[in-house]
Every structure is written in structure tokens, then in C-alpha cells.
Design a protein around this motif. Structure first.
Motif, short mmCIF file in Angstrom:
data_model
loop_
_atom_site.label_atom_id
_atom_site.label_comp_id
_atom_site.label_asym_id
_atom_site.label_seq_id
_atom_site.Cartn_x
_atom_site.Cartn_y
_atom_site.Cartn_z
N ILE A 166 0.91 -1.08 -0.01
CA ILE A 166 0.13 -0.21 0.01
C ILE A 166 0.98 1.39 -0.14
CG2 ILE A 166 -1.76 1.21 1.25
CD1 ILE A 166 -2.69 -1.09 2.30
N ARG A 167 0.51 2.27 -0.82
CA ARG A 167 1.45 3.20 -0.90
C ARG A 167 1.36 4.17 0.11
NH1 ARG A 167 0.82 7.83 -5.77
NH2 ARG A 167 2.94 9.10 -5.38
N ILE A 168 2.58 4.52 0.62
CA ILE A 168 2.83 5.58 1.69
C ILE A 168 2.84 6.91 1.30
CG2 ILE A 168 4.22 6.29 3.49
CD1 ILE A 168 5.37 3.42 3.65
N LEU A 169 1.93 7.71 1.69
CA LEU A 169 1.91 9.44 1.06
C LEU A 169 2.75 10.05 1.96
CD1 LEU A 169 -1.94 9.59 0.13
CD2 LEU A 169 -0.04 8.72 -1.27
N ASN A 170 3.29 11.30 1.17
CA ASN A 170 4.07 12.15 2.12
C ASN A 170 3.17 13.26 2.72
OD1 ASN A 170 6.08 13.91 3.16
ND2 ASN A 170 6.75 14.80 0.93
#
Length: 494
Positions: free
Chosen positions: A468-472
Motif C-alpha cells: 500500500i502506497r505511503i503518502l508524504n
């Protein structure tokens, strides 16, 4: 005997005695050259104003002895003639008058008064002689403290033609004062004053001024009294008592501002020297809304040691600085007074000065001490002060607790209730502002999350172990979104 009385009586006696030499001269002519028949002699003896040869001869001898001041022998001689002789009323009057003179010279005032009163009562001497005796006897009665008797005799002489002069007027005024007949004595005091002003190159003296002033005071003749006091101040500008009386009179006439100015003049001329006088002047400054000038003056006199550095005087100085709103200058004095006296009221004053100077934390602590020490007339106001000090320090909770305490007193209840309503309103505003800020932050973070989602993936590290993508996401958004950009439930927020 009082010197002035003796001088006056001696002068007046000259008028009384004038008749004696003339009478003796006439008698000598009769005795030396005229032979009287028995019938003629009898007629002459009974006629008013005529002395018999036997009385005349002896009278000549005694008058010569008077010139030699052999007063004891003279008195004895007259007494023998009065007691042993068969005298006509006129002869008795003459002998009583002469014996009174001898007794006066022997300081037998009671005897002189008795003889002269008897002479007057015979009502046979010429009017001028009788009036002179009335004057003399009246003055002796005053010396003997029979002031009313003296007044009556002298006023009787005046009513019979004796001209009122300055000396008689002054004596009558003094005598009327002694019997507290102020209405009767005032005209004499005024007459004596007016004559002195006319006759003396320098005007009336202090005694004459004081006599008239006494009557004005006793009769509550305030305008006349003020005019006379103004004249006395002008006449004797260096006399402190006159200035003090003048200032007091102005105050009695509700001319307090003028009384203040008189006191200032006295101070500038060095007339106020005692601690009490200087303190009173400082109080005058306060009453006339010039506390700064009073504080400067009082501080100067305290530093010079002319005013006692008592707690009361230091309190006065502090209050003057407070009323002048010179808080910084008031605080050292207030601190000294409070620590010296330990009184709650003094801590209250010190706390007020600290509060007015913007030293809210210190003011709060001192106000609490004031309450703990007690003795305050309005403790509710002090709790209001504490609440205000806490408000200034952004301690709304502490301020609210203080204002709730102020609700316990009726006089401070309305003000405290107003502050509590203000605090409630401020809290509501702050809460609404916080909610608005929260909503704005959430909306801003949603935009940031969406912007992060649209960014191109450039590294496998942007995915977690589950792919799952980790957002900044900015740190400010972390309370509302997880690292994947998902909105956190309320329970998960930290």
C-alpha cells in the motif's frame, strides 16, 4: 497695683484735686481778713460748697502733709475729723474724698472705694468733681474684680457729660468682656480701635486689635473678623499666629481653597516648621486635587527629617503618590508601609499600585496576602482585582475562580458576574475559533493528501510491506490522516 491703672488714676485725680487748692485759698482769705458773726457763720456752715473755719484750718494742715506724702498721718487726721466732728454734708464729702485719696496712696483700695462711693452718694460735690470720682472709683472696682460695679460708675459719668476717650473705651471694653456682656462691650472696643487708628502714627497696637477681634469672635461676626484678620496679617506679616488664625477663619467660612493658599504662603515663608503643620499642608494638597505637589512636598520634608517617618505619614505619602497616579514612586513607600504594619489594608494598597503598574503576577500575590491578613472593608473588590490580574495573565480558569468568590458580596456581585459572562463568552469564541481552525486544517490536509496521491511513484520504498502506497503527508495533518491518506476516526486521534 497694675501700673497702667495707677497712672490713669493719678492723672484723673488731678481733676478731682483741682477743687481743693481753690477751696483752701478761698478759706485762707476768709480766715485771714474776715470776721463772721455767729449767725453769719452758722449760715455759711450750712451752705453747700462752704467749709467752717475749724474744718478749713485742719484741712490746710492735712493738705500740706499730703504734699509731704505723709499718708498714714493724713489718713488718721481725716478719720479723726470724720469720726469726731459735726460736719455739714459738703464738709463730709470733701473729707471723705480726701481720705479716699490717702487710702488709695496706701494701697488700701477697699477703703478708697468705700470713701469715694460714700462721697458720690452724698451728691453734693460739683458735677465735674463727682464724675472724676466716678471714673476713679470705677477703675478701682475693676482692679478689685467688681467689673459690673466699675462699668456702672464709669458709664454714669459718661452719661453725665464726661467725654468718652480711647483709654476709657478700652477699659470699658475689657470690663464688659470679663462679665461676658459682648453686645454691651462691642461699641467700646470699636471706639477704642477707631481712635487708636486715628491718633497713633502706626495705627492701633496689637492689644487693641486683639480686643476688637475677641468681640468679633464671641459675637460670630465672621465678615468683620475676616476683615480685621486680613488687616493684622498685612500689618504684622511675620507673625505666624495671625496667619494661622487667618487660615482657620477662611476654612470656617467655607473658603477652603483660600485657606490652602494661605497655608502655602506660610510654608514658602518658612512659618510651618512642626511635623503636624507640614502633614496638614500635605493633606490640603490632597483635598484640592493636587496630590502630586503634596507628595513632592511631603517626601522632601520626610527626607529632611522635619516630618516624622511614622506609619501614618508614610501612608499619607503613598496615598498622595497613588492619587497622582505615580505608581512607580508609590510602590517603594507602599511596600515599606505594608511590611512594617502588616495590615491587610496596606497590602491592598500595595497590590493596587503593582496592578496599575502592570506587574500582574506580583499584584496577584500581594492581593492574596491582603485577604489572608484580613481587616479589609471590601474583600469582594480584592477578589475582583485578583480575577483581573489573572485575566491579564491569560489564566481564565484562575480568573473564573476568583470572580466566583467575588459573587459572595453584594457590592462586588454585579461586576464579578459581568466578568464571568465575559469569560464564558471568550471561551465560546475560543472554542468556535478552535473548531473553525480544525475544519480549515482538515480541508487543507485533504487537499495535501490528494496532491500527494497524484505524485508519480519514483521508488519502491513508497510502498509498505502490504504494497500500500505511503503518502508524504505534512506533520500538521497527522492527527487527521494516516500515512496512506486515509481519514482517521475520532477515537484514533492523538
Amino acid at each position: 497695683m497694675e501700673t497702667s491703672i495707677r497712672t490713669a488714676l493719678a492723672a484723673a485725680w488731678q481733676c478731682v484735686a483741682k477743687a481743693a487748692p481753690a477751696m483752701v485759698l478761698a478759706l485762707a482769705v476768709i480766715l485771714s481778713g474776715v470776721t463772721l458773726t455767729p449767725a453769719h457763720a452758722a449760715t455759711l456752715d450750712e451752705a453747700p460748697g462752704v467749709l467752717s473755719p475749724s474744718v478749713g484750718n485742719r484741712l490746710l494742715e492735712l493738705i500740706e502733709m499730703e504734699g509731704e506724702e505723709r499718708w498714714r498721718e493724713v489718713e488718721a487726721g481725716y478719720s479723726e475729723m470724720i469720726d469726731n466732728g459735726s460736719l455739714s454734708p459738703y464738709e463730709r464729702a470733701v473729707l471723705l474724698r480726701q481720705r479716699g485719696r490717702a487710702r488709695y496712696e496706701l494701697d488700701n483700695l477697699a477703703g478708697a472705694i468705700s470713701d469715694w462711693r460714700s462721697t458720690i452718694a452724698l451728691a453734693i460735690l460739683p458735677e465735674d468733681d463727682a464724675n472724676a470720682l466716678r471714673i476713679n472709683t470705677g477703675q478701682l472696682l475693676m482692679v478689685a474684680d467688681d467689673y459690673r460695679g466699675g462699668i456702672n460708675l464709669i458709664e454714669a459719668a459718661i452719661a453725665r457729660g464726661v467725654p468718652l476717650n480711647r483709654d476709657l473705651a478700652a477699659r470699658l471694653a475689657q470690663a464688659h468682656a470679663r462679665v461676658e456682656d459682648h453686645e454691651g462691650g462691642l461699641p467700646y472696643a470699636r471706639f477704642a480701635f477707631a481712635r487708636a487708628e486715628e491718633e497713633e502714627a502706626d495705627g492701633a497696637d496689637r492689644q487693641t486689635y486683639s480686643l476688637l477681634l475677641y468681640y468679633y469672635q464671641q459675637l460670630a461676626m465672621m465678615p468683620d473678623q475676616l476683615a480685621l484678620m486680613e488687616a493684622m496679617v498685612t500689618r504684622w506679616p511675620a507673625e505666624k499666629a495671625n496667619w494661622t488664625s487667618y487660615a482657620s477663619l477662611l476654612a470656617q467660612l467655607d473658603r477652603e481653597a483660600d485657606a490652602f493658599e494661605v497655608n502655602r504662603i506660610m510654608y514658602l515663608n518658612g512659618m510651618l516648621t512642626s511635623s503636624g503643620e507640614l502633614v496638614r499642608l500635605a493633606q490640603y494638597y490632597s483635598w484640592y486635587d493636587y496630590p502630586y505637589g503634596g507628595a513632592v512636598m511631603l517626601e522632601r520634608e520626610l527626607n529632611a527629617g522635619r516630618v516624622e517617618a511614622s506609619t501614618a505619614n508614610m501612608q499619607l505619602l503613598a496615598n498622595l503618590w497613588r492619587h497622582a497616579r505615580e505608581w512607580e514612586r508609590a510602590m517603594p513607600v507602599l511596600e515599606r508601609v505594608a511590611t512594617t504594619s502588616g495590615a491587610g489594608t496596606d497590602f491592598e494598597a500595595y497590590g493596587e499600585a503593582l496592578y496599575q503598574a502592570g506587574r500582574f503576577s506580583e499584584a496577584e500575590a500581594i492581593f492574596v496576602q491582603a485577604l489572608n491578613r484580613g481587616g479589609l472593608s471590601r474583600p469582594g473588590d480584592i477578589w475582583t482585582y485578583i480575577g483581573n490580574a489573572r485575566m491579564e495573565q491569560d489564566d481564565l480558569g484562575g480568573a473564573s475562580r476568583a470572580f466566583h468568590r467575588a459573587l459572595e458580596w453584594e457590592y462586588s456581585r454585579a461586576g464579578a458576574q459581568g466578568w464571568l459572562e465575559f469569560i464564558a463568552s471568550k471561551r465560546a469564541i475560543l472554542a468556535a475559533a478552535a473548531e473553525l481552525e480544525r475544519q480549515i486544517t482538515i480541508e487543507d490536509c485533504e487537499i495535501e493528501v490528494e496532491r500527494a496521491r497524484r505524485q508519480i511513484v519514483v521508488s519502491p520504498d513508497e510502498y509498505d510491506g502490504d504494497g500500500i502506497r505511503i503518502l508524504n503527508i505534512p506533520a500538521r495533518c497527522e492527527p487527521w490522516f494516516d500515512r496512506h491518506g486515509n481519514r482517521l476516526p475520532e477515537a484514533d486521534r492523538t
